[in-house]
Design a protein around this motif. Structure first.
Motif: not given
Length: 229
Positions: A2, A21, A78, A80-81, A83-85, A87-88, A90
């Motif tokens: 990322f 990832s 940091s 929100d980023p 959280k997005e990571w 979510n991606s 799972d």
């Protein structure tokens, strides 16, 4: 890998952490830091408050006997980023405003994992479940209030009866006082008769006094004038 990285302190000092990832790593400083996401059950964010500039990350593993991993002093920008990571990847995450005693929490789970999940499991970390519980409590309180509406009515009736009783008592006291005054008072004729008697007595006293003065003057011996020789 990322594009973003974030600062944090998995050990005693801050370092630059790199999400991927399949892992979260730092290999530029000693000791190296590596977390494999396949081993992670959930991530919890502690001390998430508007007035704080930093928060903490708690990584809970699927093996409950393994000690949780703490990453302290992560900048709030940091959040929100991250959280997005997650979510991606799972990975489930939760957040709260307090720091929890994870040693005690994990011991409770290890001692009785079935009982832990029967009681809701990790739902105690979810603020939405706490809010729904609070809403249920407030609804039950409202139901109790609506279920007993007669309580307020009875209180109002008691207050009204007390006011009526006090007013009746005051009226009875007032009428009693008037009655006592009327019974102890005298008629108008009697008062006039007493006034006439008083006037006569004062008149007789005045006449007696004037008579005494006249008698005192006449009884006094005349004075004789001396003749000039």
């Amino acid at each position: 890998m990322f594009a973003f990285r974030f600062q944090g302190a998995p050990y005693r000092s801050n370092c630059l952490l790199q999400p991927t990832s399949g892992s979260l790593i730092n290999v530029t400083e000693w000791p190296p830091f590596v977390v494999t996401l396949d081993e992670v059950e959930l991530v919890h964010f502690e001390r998430v408050q508007f007035q704080l500039k930093n928060f903490d990350v708690v990584i809970v593993y699927k093996d409950y006997s393994k000690k949780v991993t703490m990453i302290n002093a992560v900048p709030v920008n940091s959040l929100d980023p991250i959280k997005e990571w997650l979510n991606s990847c799972d990975i489930k995450y939760t957040e709260g405003v307090q720091s929890l005693n994870w040693t005690k929490i994990m011991k409770t789970i290890v001692d009785d994992p079935e009982g832990f999940f029967e009681q809701g499991g990790w739902s105690f970390l979810d603020p939405e479940s706490e809010g729904s519980g609070a809403e249920e409590d407030s609804e039950s309180e409202m139901e109790d209030e609506t279920f007993n509406p007669s309580a307020d009515e009875e209180e109002e009736e008691e207050e009204d009866s007390d006011e009526d009783y006090s007013s009746e008592t005051e009226d009875s006291d007032y009428s009693a006082s008037l009655g006592s005054e009327e019974e102890s008072g005298k008629d108008w004729d009697e008062l006039e008769e007493e006034a006439r008697k008083a006037d006569k007595e004062s008149h007789y006293e005045d006449e007696d006094t004037s008579t005494r003065k006249r008698k005192g003057v006449s009884s006094a011996p005349p004075t004789k004038k001396k003749r000039r020789s």
